[in-house]
Design a protein around this motif. Structure first.
Motif, PDB file in Angstrom:
ATOM      1  N   ASP A 173      45.880 118.198  21.210  1.00 38.16           N
ATOM      2  CA  ASP A 173      46.965 118.563  22.417  1.00 38.16           C
ATOM      3  C   ASP A 173      46.253 118.098  23.544  1.00 38.16           C
ATOM      4  OD1 ASP A 173      48.137 120.469  20.628  1.00 38.16           O
ATOM      5  OD2 ASP A 173      46.924 121.973  21.019  1.00 38.16           O
ATOM      6  N   GLY A 174      45.361 117.179  23.531  1.00 35.88           N
ATOM      7  CA  GLY A 174      44.851 116.711  24.815  1.00 35.88           C
ATOM      8  C   GLY A 174      43.954 117.471  25.907  1.00 35.88           C
ATOM      9  N   THR A 175      43.660 118.518  25.132  1.00 32.40           N
ATOM     10  CA  THR A 175      42.730 119.553  26.098  1.00 32.40           C
ATOM     11  C   THR A 175      41.363 118.948  25.983  1.00 32.40           C
ATOM     12  OG1 THR A 175      44.412 121.165  25.773  1.00 32.40           O
ATOM     13  CG2 THR A 175      42.322 121.942  26.492  1.00 32.40           C
ATOM     14  N   THR A 176      40.591 119.043  27.068  1.00 34.31           N
ATOM     15  CA  THR A 176      39.208 118.674  27.046  1.00 34.31           C
ATOM     16  C   THR A 176      38.391 119.619  26.464  1.00 34.31           C
ATOM     17  OG1 THR A 176      39.419 117.559  28.952  1.00 34.31           O
ATOM     18  CG2 THR A 176      37.403 117.925  28.517  1.00 34.31           C
ATOM     19  N   VAL A 177      37.410 119.290  25.239  1.00 40.60           N
ATOM     20  CA  VAL A 177      36.827 120.498  24.711  1.00 40.60           C
ATOM     21  C   VAL A 177      35.104 119.821  24.717  1.00 40.60           C
ATOM     22  CG1 VAL A 177      38.506 120.980  23.016  1.00 40.60           C
ATOM     23  CG2 VAL A 177      37.203 119.254  22.637  1.00 40.60           C
ATOM     24  N   HIS A 207      33.113 112.727  26.325  1.00 40.78           N
ATOM     25  CA  HIS A 207      34.304 113.328  26.754  1.00 40.78           C
ATOM     26  C   HIS A 207      35.002 113.309  25.532  1.00 40.78           C
ATOM     27  CE1 HIS A 207      37.446 114.424  29.708  1.00 40.78           C
ATOM     28  NE2 HIS A 207      38.243 114.005  28.760  1.00 40.78           N
ATOM     29  N   ARG A 247      32.439 117.922  27.319  1.00 41.44           N
ATOM     30  CA  ARG A 247      32.411 117.120  28.471  1.00 41.44           C
ATOM     31  C   ARG A 247      30.843 117.163  29.024  1.00 41.44           C
ATOM     32  NH1 ARG A 247      35.786 114.995  32.871  1.00 41.44           N
ATOM     33  NH2 ARG A 247      34.523 114.724  34.635  1.00 41.44           N
ATOM     34  N   MET A 273      41.971 126.421  22.251  1.00 41.45           N
ATOM     35  CA  MET A 273      41.172 125.147  22.310  1.00 41.45           C
ATOM     36  C   MET A 273      40.977 124.843  20.960  1.00 41.45           C
ATOM     37  SD  MET A 273      37.889 124.238  24.308  1.00 41.45           S
ATOM     38  CE  MET A 273      38.836 124.465  26.018  1.00 41.45           C
ATOM     39  N   GLU A 301      41.068 108.253  26.971  1.00 42.61           N
ATOM     40  CA  GLU A 301      42.432 108.059  27.344  1.00 42.61           C
ATOM     41  C   GLU A 301      42.993 106.558  26.942  1.00 42.61           C
ATOM     42  OE1 GLU A 301      46.487 108.736  28.731  1.00 42.61           O
ATOM     43  OE2 GLU A 301      44.739 109.988  28.563  1.00 42.61           O
ATOM     44  N   ILE A 314      38.556 115.493  23.434  1.00 43.01           N
ATOM     45  CA  ILE A 314      39.774 116.352  23.615  1.00 43.01           C
ATOM     46  C   ILE A 314      39.970 116.605  22.338  1.00 43.01           C
ATOM     47  CG2 ILE A 314      40.409 115.005  25.801  1.00 43.01           C
ATOM     48  CD1 ILE A 314      42.356 113.246  23.899  1.00 43.01           C
ATOM     49  N   ASP A 315      41.079 117.561  22.033  1.00 46.73           N
ATOM     50  CA  ASP A 315      41.579 117.910  20.994  1.00 46.73           C
ATOM     51  C   ASP A 315      43.112 117.382  20.796  1.00 46.73           C
ATOM     52  OD1 ASP A 315      43.141 119.403  22.609  1.00 46.73           O
ATOM     53  OD2 ASP A 315      42.667 121.379  21.974  1.00 46.73           O
TER      54      ASP A 315
END
Length: 302
Positions: free
Chosen positions: A24-28, A19, A30, A1, A99, A21-22
């Motif tokens: 890579d699109g991973t949620t970090v 919200h 929330r 992450m 997004e 994301i990094d």
């Protein structure tokens, strides 16, 4: 992450939803944040792209977050709605904003400065008072019509009715009716005075703004329309052509076409919202001027 690179911020009155994301699109991130903790949170985060819907207070938060070094992008809420998944709530709204802000085809809203928002407040306050004055004028006309007193349309006709109300020797108005009509007349006069005060401030802002003075050179555009356009449009370079500006103002019809069948849904009312009582011909000339300057690169409105 990894580190957060993009954040969707769903703003509200008291509680905000974040919200992040990094790369890579991973949620970090929330989490929910109170209004008092928003700047503290973003001050501790690395510089990143922040997306928000262009709704009330969005321009204020955009300026504050940009001061912290973040890149802020405002988007029309209707453009973000397509990225909302399942039920609507704050968490899903923030994810949809995160997004949408990364989409290459997304269109953004320029952040308005405090001066632009102050000018818009003058125009909206004036528009509200003008509507209230129109309501009073219609009420006075309607009441006097019940007594058989009719006047011409427009302000001149209203002025004659006000003179009749002020004339206490006129026996055409009963004493009880004159009491209520006098109250409406005083309200009408007070609002007219306040409108004049606001218009003086608008003219003063117009004289201090170079872009507004340039717009006044176009036939049919005066200080009221010029200042409203400068305050509302903001960054002229955001429009690629005069047609884009005309479409944003509302001078081209909306479409609801499908299967090769063209269906125009009429003109939008944004042009009237921007400048109350403006000349559509003047706005057409403005969009044409924007198109010519975009082609020859003269930067007339830049």
């Amino acid at each position: 992450m990894g580190e957060v690179s993009t954040i969707g911020l769903d703003i509200a009155k008291s509680v905000f939803q974040v919200h992040g994301i990094d790369c890579d699109g991973t949620t970090v991130i929330r989490k929910r944040v109170t209004r008092a903790k928003v700047l503290e949170l973003f001050a501790a985060l690395p510089r990143c792209l922040v997306g928000m819907e262009a709704c009330p207070t969005a321009h204020y938060w955009s300026r504050r977050l940009q001061a912290l070094g973040h890149t802020v992008r405002l988007m029309p809420p209707s453009y973000v709605k397509a990225y909302l998944k399942r039920s609507k709530n704050d968490a899903n709204d923030a994810a949809a904003i995160c997004e949408a802000v990364a989409r290459p085809s997304m269109r953004f809203v320029s952040t308005k400065s405090e001066q632009q928002q102050s000018a818009l407040m003058l125009h909206r306050s004036r528009q509200l008072l003008v509507r209230q004055r129109t309501m009073l004028s219609n009420a006075i006309r309607g009441h006097l019509a019940e007594l058989g007193i009719i006047s011409a349309k427009g302000r001149n006709g209203t002025a004659k009715l006000l003179a009749i109300i002020a004339n206490e020797e006129d026996d055409g108005i009963p004493a009880a009716a004159r009491v209520s009509l006098a109250v409406l007349a005083r309200q009408y006069a007070a609002i007219t005075t306040e409108i004049a005060v606001i218009e003086r401030h608008i003219h003063a802002w117009h004289r201090s703004c170079e872009e507004s003075r340039r717009l006044e050179e176009i036939p049919g555009i005066g200080p009221i329309i010029a200042t409203a356009l400068v305050a509302e449009v903001g960054d002229w370079t955001a429009f690629s052509s005069g047609r884009s500006l005309a479409a944003w103002i509302g001078l081209v019809p909306r479409q609801h076409s499908t299967g090769g069948k063209e269906d125009s849904a009429g003109f939008r009312s944004k042009a009237i919202d921007i400048c109350d009582g403006c000349s559509l011909l003047a706005l057409w000339r403005l969009s044409a001027m924007r198109a010519s300057t975009a082609q020859n690169g003269s930067g007339w409105l830049a």
